[in-house]
Design an enzyme around this catalytic site. Structure first.
Site, PDB file in Angstrom:
ATOM      1  N   GLY A   3      -9.138  -6.298   3.288  1.00 13.37           N
ATOM      2  CA  GLY A   3     -10.258  -6.977   3.926  1.00 13.37           C
ATOM      3  C   GLY A   3     -10.557  -6.492   5.328  1.00 13.37           C
TER       4      GLY A   3
ATOM      5  N   GLU B 236      -9.351   1.693  -5.408  1.00 13.76           N
ATOM      6  CA  GLU B 236     -10.267   2.087  -4.341  1.00 13.76           C
ATOM      7  C   GLU B 236      -9.948   3.499  -3.848  1.00 13.76           C
ATOM      8  OE1 GLU B 236     -11.237  -0.731  -1.408  1.00 13.76           O
ATOM      9  OE2 GLU B 236     -10.901  -2.463  -2.698  1.00 13.76           O
TER      10      GLU B 236
ATOM     11  N   LYS C 244     -17.174  -5.050   3.715  1.00 10.45           N
ATOM     12  CA  LYS C 244     -18.241  -4.522   2.876  1.00 10.45           C
ATOM     13  C   LYS C 244     -19.534  -5.313   3.060  1.00 10.45           C
ATOM     14  CE  LYS C 244     -14.725  -3.278  -0.518  1.00 10.45           C
ATOM     15  NZ  LYS C 244     -14.141  -3.589  -1.839  1.00 10.45           N
TER      16      LYS C 244
ATOM     17  N   GLU D  44      -2.171   6.962   8.463  1.00  8.87           N
ATOM     18  CA  GLU D  44      -2.881   7.733   7.443  1.00  8.87           C
ATOM     19  C   GLU D  44      -3.898   8.637   8.122  1.00  8.87           C
ATOM     20  OE1 GLU D  44      -4.290   5.929   3.453  1.00  8.87           O
ATOM     21  OE2 GLU D  44      -6.081   5.947   4.715  1.00  8.87           O
TER      22      GLU D  44
ATOM     23  N   ARG E 271      -6.790  -8.036  -8.935  1.00 11.84           N
ATOM     24  CA  ARG E 271      -7.500  -9.298  -9.156  1.00 11.84           C
ATOM     25  C   ARG E 271      -8.957  -8.993  -9.450  1.00 11.84           C
ATOM     26  NH1 ARG E 271     -10.389  -9.096  -4.542  1.00 11.84           N
ATOM     27  NH2 ARG E 271      -9.365  -8.315  -2.659  1.00 11.84           N
TER      28      ARG E 271
ATOM     29  N   LYS F 211       0.811  -1.216   0.000  1.00 10.66           N
ATOM     30  CA  LYS F 211       0.000   0.000   0.000  1.00 10.66           C
ATOM     31  C   LYS F 211       0.844   1.265   0.000  1.00 10.66           C
ATOM     32  CE  LYS F 211      -4.025  -2.106   2.188  1.00 10.66           C
ATOM     33  NZ  LYS F 211      -4.950  -2.081   3.331  1.00 10.66           N
TER      34      LYS F 211
ATOM     35  N   VAL G 287     -14.993  -9.993  -5.340  1.00 11.44           N
ATOM     36  CA  VAL G 287     -16.261 -10.656  -5.018  1.00 11.44           C
ATOM     37  C   VAL G 287     -17.425  -9.926  -5.686  1.00 11.44           C
ATOM     38  CG1 VAL G 287     -17.846 -11.269  -3.140  1.00 11.44           C
ATOM     39  CG2 VAL G 287     -15.378 -11.482  -2.798  1.00 11.44           C
TER      40      VAL G 287
ATOM     41  N   LYS H 186      -2.778   1.229   9.320  1.00  7.00           N
ATOM     42  CA  LYS H 186      -3.194   0.253   8.309  1.00  7.00           C
ATOM     43  C   LYS H 186      -2.064  -0.696   7.963  1.00  7.00           C
ATOM     44  CE  LYS H 186      -6.774   2.936   5.943  1.00  7.00           C
ATOM     45  NZ  LYS H 186      -7.254   3.414   4.620  1.00  7.00           N
TER      46      LYS H 186
ATOM     47  N   ASN I  37      -6.616  -3.398  -5.786  1.00  2.71           N
ATOM     48  CA  ASN I  37      -6.696  -4.857  -5.771  1.00  2.71           C
ATOM     49  C   ASN I  37      -6.371  -5.373  -7.166  1.00  2.71           C
ATOM     50  OD1 ASN I  37      -7.761  -5.309  -2.994  1.00  2.71           O
ATOM     51  ND2 ASN I  37      -9.424  -4.057  -3.789  1.00  2.71           N
TER      52      ASN I  37
END
Length: 376
Positions: free
Chosen positions: A183, A294, A256, A219, A311, A135, A314, A177, A309
Site C-alpha cells: 500500500g 505484481e 494507485k 532494491e 487475496r 517480500k 480493490v 521497502k 498479494n
C-alpha cells in the site's frame, strides 16, 4: 455479457456447493463486504456481517442475513480483533470466513486460527500467506521459479558499513521497502549515500507502525516504470491459471489512482507469455485461491517481479468486467473444494475497463487527510 461461470458448469454443481457451505462470515466492511454478500446470495449461502459500534447502521450490516457487533470503533479493537471475529463465527455457526481485502486478509496467523477452530479460511493456506507476504522470501521463491527480480539486498539488519557497501553495489538511486507490507507504506527513495541511514530508519519506523514488522530491504530503483499486475486463480487440485493483467502505473505517493484492464502496453502475445511464466512460477509453490502477482516494467519492456498479494484486491472488478469471470464466487467455490470449471484457453478478454480512486489529501500540504469530502 453472459457469465462464463454458468457456461462452464458451476451451476451443475449447485447442490454440492450448498452441502459444503451453508453460512459464511465476512470479516470486513464496506464495498467488499457487500460484494461477498452478493456472491453468497447468488450461491444460496447465508451471510453473517461483523461490525464495530461505529458501523452499526452500515449497508453491509443491513444486507447480510445476520450481523454481530465485535467491538468499539477502533479497528484494532474490532475488525482486527481475532478473538472477537472468531467468537462471532462460532456463535453464528458459520462454516467459513471470507476476509475481503485489508484487515486480516493477509494474516497467516488468522488463517491458522480459523483452521484450528475448524472454520474454512477463504484464501490461500497459512504457509503460502506467510511465504508470499514476506517480500524478501517471495522474491527469492519467484526468482528460483524463473521470474526475473530487481537486484536488491536481504533484510536490513547489518552494520552501517555493510549497508553502505551493499548500497554502492546496487547504485543510487535505490529504494528502501518494507518487507512485510504494501500500500505504499514503508517505502523511501534514496538518491545519495548521505540519505541512506536516515531513510532506512524512517522506513523502519513507518513499517513497524503500519504492519507490526520493522524489517526493510533495499532494491534497485527504476525511473518511471510501468506497474502491471497479473490476476491468478488456483484450485486445491493443482489447476492454476491467469486472468490477464491490470495496469496501475498512474499513482500518487505509491497509492494507485487508476486501474485498467487490459494494459495498453502489452500485446496479446506478450500477455500470454508473461501469464504463462506467472502460472508456472506459482505452481512451484502450489498456490491456491485468488492472488495477484505484481511487476515493474522498465522502458525496454523488461519485467521484474515485485510482490504478490494473497487475496482479492480493490481493483478486481475491472478484471471481472473484461473476462466475465466472478472472482469472489470462484474464491468461495475453490475454498469449498470445487475444481476450476474452465481452462486457460477458455479465458477470453473482451473490451476495456477502468477504475479510478479518490485520494483524500490536505489541499495545502498534499498529505493524506481522510475526512469529509467538501468539493467534487
Amino acid at each position: 455479457m453472459e457469465n462464463p461461470c454458468l457456461a462452464f458448469g458451476f451451476e451443475d454443481r449447485h447442490a454440492a456447493e450448498m452441502a459444503l457451505f451453508k453460512k459464511i462470515l465476512i470479516a470486513n466492511r464496506g464495498e467488499i463486504a457487500l460484494r461477498v454478500i452478493a456472491a453468497c446470495r447468488e450461491l444460496g449461502i447465508a451471510t453473517v456481517a461483523v461490525y464495530s459500534e461505529a458501523d452499526r447502521n452500515s449497508l453491509h450490516t443491513r444486507f447480510a442475513d445476520e450481523a454481530v457487533c465485535i467491538g468499539p470503533a477502533a479497528s484494532s479493537a474490532s475488525y482486527l480483533n481475532i478473538p472477537s471475529v472468531i467468537s462471532a463465527a462460532e456463535i453464528t455457526n458459520v462454516e467459513a470466513i471470507h476476509p475481503g481485502y485489508g484487515f486480516l486478509a493477509e494474516s497467516a496467523y488468522f488463517a491458522e486460527v480459523c483452521e484450528t477452530c475448524n472454520i474454512k479460511f477463504i484464501g490461500p493456506p497459512p504457509d503460502l500467506i506467510r511465504l508470499m507476504g514476506d517480500k524478501e522470501k517471495a522474491r527469492a521463491a519467484m526468482q528460483k521459479a524463473g521470474l526475473p527480480v530487481l537486484p536488491g539486498s536481504g533484510k536490513v539488519k547489518s552494520t552501517s558499513r555493510d549497508l553502505l557497501e551493499v548500497a554502492r553495489k546496487l547504485g543510487y538511486p535505490l529504494m528502501i521497502k518494507a518487507a512485510g507490507g504494501g500500500g505504499g507504506r514503508g517505502i523511501r527513495t534514496v538518491r545519495s549515500e548521505g540519505e541512506l541511514l536516515k531513510c532506512i530508519e524512517a522506513a523502519q519506523i513507518e513499517a513497524e507502525s503500519a504492519f507490526g514488522n520493522a524489517d526493510v530491504y533495499m532494491e534497485k530503483y527504476l525511473a518511471s516504470p510501468r506497474h502491471i499486475e497479473f490476476q491468478v486463480l488456483g484450485d486445491q487440485d493443482g489447476n492454476l491459471l491467469h486472468l490477464g493483467e491490470r495496469e496501475c502505473s498512474i499513482q500518487r505517493r505509491y497509492q494507485k489512482l487508476v486501474e485498467e484492464c487490459p494494459s495498453a502496453a502489452l500485446s496479446q502475445k506478450r500477455r500470454l507469455e508473461i501469464g504463462a511464466a506467472v502460472v508456472e512460477a506459482l505452481k512451484t509453490v502450489h498456490y491456491v485461491n485468488a492472488g495477484t502477482v505484481e511487476f515493474l516494467f522498465d522502458d525496454q519492456g523488461n519485467f521484474y517481479f515485485m510482490e504478490m498479494n494473497t487475496r482479492i484486491q480493490v481493483e478486481h472488478p475491472v478484471t471481472e468486467m473484461v473476462t466475465g469471470i466472478d472472482l469472489v464466487r470462484d474464491q468461495i467455490l475453490i475454498a469449498a473444494g470445487e475444481r476450476l470449471p474452465y481452462r486457460q484457453e477458455d479465458v477470453q478478454f473482451r473490451g476495456h475497463a477502468m477504475e479510478c480512486r479518490i485520494i483524500a489529501e490536505d489541499p495545502v500540504t498534499h498529505k493524506p487527510s481522510p475526512g469529509k469530502i467538501t468539493s467534487w
